[in-house]
Scaffold this motif. Structure first.
Motif, PDB file in Angstrom:
ATOM      1  N   VAL A 101     -22.555 160.810  51.796  1.00  0.00           N
ATOM      2  CA  VAL A 101     -21.298 160.290  51.193  1.00  0.00           C
ATOM      3  C   VAL A 101     -21.891 158.870  50.488  1.00  0.00           C
ATOM      4  O   VAL A 101     -21.450 158.908  49.538  1.00  0.00           O
ATOM      5  CB  VAL A 101     -20.157 160.086  52.287  1.00  0.00           C
ATOM      6  N   THR A 102     -22.715 158.156  51.094  1.00  0.00           N
ATOM      7  CA  THR A 102     -22.986 157.014  50.740  1.00  0.00           C
ATOM      8  C   THR A 102     -24.103 157.356  49.337  1.00  0.00           C
ATOM      9  O   THR A 102     -23.821 156.585  48.211  1.00  0.00           O
ATOM     10  CB  THR A 102     -23.991 156.213  51.508  1.00  0.00           C
ATOM     11  N   VAL A 103     -24.762 158.274  49.389  1.00  0.00           N
ATOM     12  CA  VAL A 103     -25.651 158.816  48.212  1.00  0.00           C
ATOM     13  C   VAL A 103     -24.872 159.133  47.045  1.00  0.00           C
ATOM     14  O   VAL A 103     -25.166 158.559  46.092  1.00  0.00           O
ATOM     15  CB  VAL A 103     -26.793 159.712  48.879  1.00  0.00           C
ATOM     16  N   ILE A 104     -24.029 159.912  47.211  1.00  0.00           N
ATOM     17  CA  ILE A 104     -22.905 160.187  46.459  1.00  0.00           C
ATOM     18  C   ILE A 104     -22.060 159.366  45.789  1.00  0.00           C
ATOM     19  O   ILE A 104     -21.918 159.236  44.544  1.00  0.00           O
ATOM     20  CB  ILE A 104     -21.986 161.544  46.895  1.00  0.00           C
ATOM     21  N   ALA A 105     -21.506 158.375  46.434  1.00  0.00           N
ATOM     22  CA  ALA A 105     -20.712 157.372  46.210  1.00  0.00           C
ATOM     23  C   ALA A 105     -21.563 156.592  45.413  1.00  0.00           C
ATOM     24  O   ALA A 105     -21.163 155.934  44.185  1.00  0.00           O
ATOM     25  CB  ALA A 105     -20.138 156.755  47.339  1.00  0.00           C
ATOM     26  N   GLN A 106     -22.569 156.220  45.766  1.00  0.00           N
ATOM     27  CA  GLN A 106     -23.529 155.369  44.857  1.00  0.00           C
ATOM     28  C   GLN A 106     -23.926 155.968  43.413  1.00  0.00           C
ATOM     29  O   GLN A 106     -24.082 155.271  42.403  1.00  0.00           O
ATOM     30  CB  GLN A 106     -24.965 155.148  45.446  1.00  0.00           C
ATOM     31  N   ALA A 107     -24.358 157.353  43.377  1.00  0.00           N
ATOM     32  CA  ALA A 107     -24.541 157.847  42.270  1.00  0.00           C
ATOM     33  C   ALA A 107     -23.469 158.215  41.447  1.00  0.00           C
ATOM     34  O   ALA A 107     -23.373 158.170  40.035  1.00  0.00           O
ATOM     35  CB  ALA A 107     -24.962 159.431  42.694  1.00  0.00           C
TER      36      ALA A 107
ATOM     37  N   PHE B  27     -19.899 156.738  41.687  1.00  0.00           N
ATOM     38  CA  PHE B  27     -19.071 155.644  41.694  1.00  0.00           C
ATOM     39  C   PHE B  27     -19.608 154.275  42.278  1.00  0.00           C
ATOM     40  O   PHE B  27     -19.132 153.798  43.158  1.00  0.00           O
ATOM     41  CB  PHE B  27     -17.930 155.832  42.474  1.00  0.00           C
ATOM     42  N   PRO B  28     -20.779 153.877  41.600  1.00  0.00           N
ATOM     43  CA  PRO B  28     -21.483 152.813  42.028  1.00  0.00           C
ATOM     44  C   PRO B  28     -20.694 151.372  42.238  1.00  0.00           C
ATOM     45  O   PRO B  28     -20.679 150.694  43.072  1.00  0.00           O
ATOM     46  CB  PRO B  28     -22.661 152.489  41.137  1.00  0.00           C
ATOM     47  N   ASN B  29     -19.695 151.252  40.965  1.00  0.00           N
ATOM     48  CA  ASN B  29     -18.970 149.936  41.464  1.00  0.00           C
ATOM     49  C   ASN B  29     -18.073 149.925  42.453  1.00  0.00           C
ATOM     50  O   ASN B  29     -17.886 148.987  43.073  1.00  0.00           O
ATOM     51  CB  ASN B  29     -18.289 149.692  39.765  1.00  0.00           C
ATOM     52  N   GLN B  30     -17.352 151.016  42.562  1.00  0.00           N
ATOM     53  CA  GLN B  30     -16.454 150.950  43.587  1.00  0.00           C
ATOM     54  C   GLN B  30     -17.262 151.069  45.070  1.00  0.00           C
ATOM     55  O   GLN B  30     -16.814 150.266  45.942  1.00  0.00           O
ATOM     56  CB  GLN B  30     -15.484 152.396  43.604  1.00  0.00           C
ATOM     57  N   ALA B  31     -18.408 151.684  44.952  1.00  0.00           N
ATOM     58  CA  ALA B  31     -18.930 151.885  46.236  1.00  0.00           C
ATOM     59  C   ALA B  31     -19.702 150.529  46.929  1.00  0.00           C
ATOM     60  O   ALA B  31     -19.663 150.368  48.014  1.00  0.00           O
ATOM     61  CB  ALA B  31     -20.139 152.749  46.056  1.00  0.00           C
ATOM     62  N   ASN B  32     -19.608 149.578  45.731  1.00  0.00           N
ATOM     63  CA  ASN B  32     -20.318 148.314  46.007  1.00  0.00           C
ATOM     64  C   ASN B  32     -19.224 147.229  46.223  1.00  0.00           C
ATOM     65  O   ASN B  32     -19.582 146.025  46.181  1.00  0.00           O
ATOM     66  CB  ASN B  32     -21.293 147.932  45.125  1.00  0.00           C
ATOM     67  N   GLY B  33     -17.915 147.682  46.229  1.00  0.00           N
ATOM     68  CA  GLY B  33     -16.802 146.822  46.630  1.00  0.00           C
ATOM     69  C   GLY B  33     -16.249 146.177  45.233  1.00  0.00           C
ATOM     70  O   GLY B  33     -15.395 145.268  45.360  1.00  0.00           O
ATOM     71  N   SER B  34     -16.623 146.814  44.061  1.00  0.00           N
ATOM     72  CA  SER B  34     -15.812 146.538  42.850  1.00  0.00           C
ATOM     73  C   SER B  34     -15.751 144.646  42.715  1.00  0.00           C
ATOM     74  O   SER B  34     -14.834 144.314  42.403  1.00  0.00           O
ATOM     75  CB  SER B  34     -14.122 146.915  42.696  1.00  0.00           C
TER      76      SER B  34
ATOM     77  N   THR C 243     -11.875 143.464  42.671  1.00  0.00           N
ATOM     78  CA  THR C 243     -10.870 143.882  41.920  1.00  0.00           C
ATOM     79  C   THR C 243      -9.910 144.804  42.961  1.00  0.00           C
ATOM     80  O   THR C 243      -8.774 145.049  42.581  1.00  0.00           O
ATOM     81  CB  THR C 243     -11.045 144.637  40.561  1.00  0.00           C
ATOM     82  N   LEU C 244     -10.355 145.093  44.049  1.00  0.00           N
ATOM     83  CA  LEU C 244      -9.653 145.671  45.161  1.00  0.00           C
ATOM     84  C   LEU C 244      -8.727 145.124  46.282  1.00  0.00           C
ATOM     85  O   LEU C 244      -8.117 145.652  46.897  1.00  0.00           O
ATOM     86  CB  LEU C 244     -10.497 146.974  45.533  1.00  0.00           C
ATOM     87  N   ILE C 245      -9.036 143.903  46.363  1.00  0.00           N
ATOM     88  CA  ILE C 245      -8.650 143.011  47.395  1.00  0.00           C
ATOM     89  C   ILE C 245      -7.724 141.660  46.761  1.00  0.00           C
ATOM     90  O   ILE C 245      -8.530 141.238  46.191  1.00  0.00           O
ATOM     91  CB  ILE C 245      -9.716 142.848  48.263  1.00  0.00           C
ATOM     92  N   ALA C 246      -6.548 141.167  47.042  1.00  0.00           N
ATOM     93  CA  ALA C 246      -6.076 140.404  46.644  1.00  0.00           C
ATOM     94  C   ALA C 246      -6.730 139.159  47.047  1.00  0.00           C
ATOM     95  O   ALA C 246      -7.069 138.854  48.002  1.00  0.00           O
ATOM     96  CB  ALA C 246      -4.505 140.250  47.237  1.00  0.00           C
ATOM     97  N   GLN C 247      -6.546 138.296  45.773  1.00  0.00           N
ATOM     98  CA  GLN C 247      -6.834 136.631  45.922  1.00  0.00           C
ATOM     99  C   GLN C 247      -5.445 135.914  45.936  1.00  0.00           C
ATOM    100  O   GLN C 247      -4.749 136.160  45.185  1.00  0.00           O
ATOM    101  CB  GLN C 247      -7.752 136.419  44.944  1.00  0.00           C
ATOM    102  N   GLU C 248      -5.556 134.848  46.805  1.00  0.00           N
ATOM    103  CA  GLU C 248      -4.269 134.173  46.807  1.00  0.00           C
ATOM    104  C   GLU C 248      -4.506 132.925  45.780  1.00  0.00           C
ATOM    105  O   GLU C 248      -5.480 132.179  45.864  1.00  0.00           O
ATOM    106  CB  GLU C 248      -4.209 133.508  48.140  1.00  0.00           C
ATOM    107  N   PHE C 249      -3.349 132.981  44.980  1.00  0.00           N
ATOM    108  CA  PHE C 249      -3.436 131.829  43.753  1.00  0.00           C
ATOM    109  C   PHE C 249      -1.850 131.209  44.091  1.00  0.00           C
ATOM    110  O   PHE C 249      -0.998 132.196  43.978  1.00  0.00           O
ATOM    111  CB  PHE C 249      -3.459 132.310  42.307  1.00  0.00           C
ATOM    112  N   THR C 250      -1.808 130.008  43.988  1.00  0.00           N
ATOM    113  CA  THR C 250      -0.305 129.690  44.078  1.00  0.00           C
ATOM    114  C   THR C 250      -0.322 128.416  43.083  1.00  0.00           C
ATOM    115  O   THR C 250       0.792 127.794  43.087  1.00  0.00           O
ATOM    116  CB  THR C 250      -0.546 128.649  45.463  1.00  0.00           C
ATOM    117  N   LYS C 251      -1.172 128.093  42.113  1.00  0.00           N
ATOM    118  CA  LYS C 251      -1.093 126.888  41.174  1.00  0.00           C
ATOM    119  C   LYS C 251      -0.278 127.621  40.136  1.00  0.00           C
ATOM    120  O   LYS C 251      -0.163 128.607  39.593  1.00  0.00           O
ATOM    121  CB  LYS C 251      -2.510 126.413  40.839  1.00  0.00           C
ATOM    122  N   PRO C 252       0.573 126.619  39.461  1.00  0.00           N
ATOM    123  CA  PRO C 252       1.385 127.244  38.369  1.00  0.00           C
ATOM    124  C   PRO C 252       0.794 127.756  37.152  1.00  0.00           C
ATOM    125  O   PRO C 252       1.392 128.526  36.595  1.00  0.00           O
ATOM    126  CB  PRO C 252       2.387 126.036  38.206  1.00  0.00           C
ATOM    127  N   GLU C 253      -0.337 127.214  36.778  1.00  0.00           N
ATOM    128  CA  GLU C 253      -1.120 127.647  35.757  1.00  0.00           C
ATOM    129  C   GLU C 253      -1.803 129.214  35.827  1.00  0.00           C
ATOM    130  O   GLU C 253      -2.369 129.600  35.080  1.00  0.00           O
ATOM    131  CB  GLU C 253      -2.252 126.824  35.309  1.00  0.00           C
TER     132      GLU C 253
END
Length: 186
Positions: free
Chosen positions: A30-36, A38-45, A62-72
């Protein structure tokens, strides 16, 4: 003693074979197929940006939320999960607190606050918001950054994905990508 070994031998052999199959061979394939495929997704995007001084910096996935709270910045869904009933008193209290927070952040905005800005996703780490939730924030971001609302909308549109195959799912705006673009890093 030999009777016990005779009885346990098939179980031990099955354990060893299944461990090799399911614990080594299958994950390896599965790892070899994923790397071949979908390399970006397999490495965490991971979003890596080359800064003006030539150095590279990882800003997040791009797959995990980052917390932003500043108004800009464009602000995503609340992070974290709960086991609260969607119609329970505790959930209602949380939503009210979040509505009050949004009203304090942008008192000039009297529009209805989109639901995804006051409720957490099932995973608690959803990196996307709806286009409506992004639009709700356009005027505040433009005012805070001293740019036009059209410029903010253009950045949002560039970082909005449509439905998969044209009919599956909902359009989504990636919060991290928009904020990096607003900072002129993407």
């Amino acid at each position: 003693m030999s009777k016990i070994i005779k009885v346990l031998r098939p179980a031990i052999l099955c354990f060893v074979v299944m461990t090799i199959l399911c614990g080594v061979i299958y994950p390896g394939v599965v790892t070899v197929i994923a790397q071949a495929v979908f390399p970006n997704q397999a490495n965490g995007s991971i979003i890596t940006v080359t800064l003006k001084d030539g150095t590279k910096k990882d800003f997040g996935s791009t797959l995990i939320a980052q917390e932003f709270t500043k108004p800009e910045y464009i602000i995503g869904r609340p992070t974290g999960t709960t086991n609260l009933s969607p119609v329970g008193e505790e959930q209602e209290k949380l939503v009210k607190e979040r509505i009050d927070w949004w009203r304090a952040l942008d008192p000039n905005n009297t529009a209805d606050i989109p639901m995804d800005l006051v409720t957490a996703s099932g995973s608690g780490v959803d990196p996307n918001i709806t286009p409506e939730a992004a639009e709700y924030q356009v005027a505040r971001i433009a005012r805070e950054r001293g740019i036009s609302e059209d410029a903010v909308r253009e950045i949002i549109n560039k970082n909005t994905t449509g439905r998969f195959l044209g009919f599956w799912g909902e359009p989504a705006v990636n919060v991290l990508k928009v904020n990096l673009a607003l900072d002129s890093l993407l």
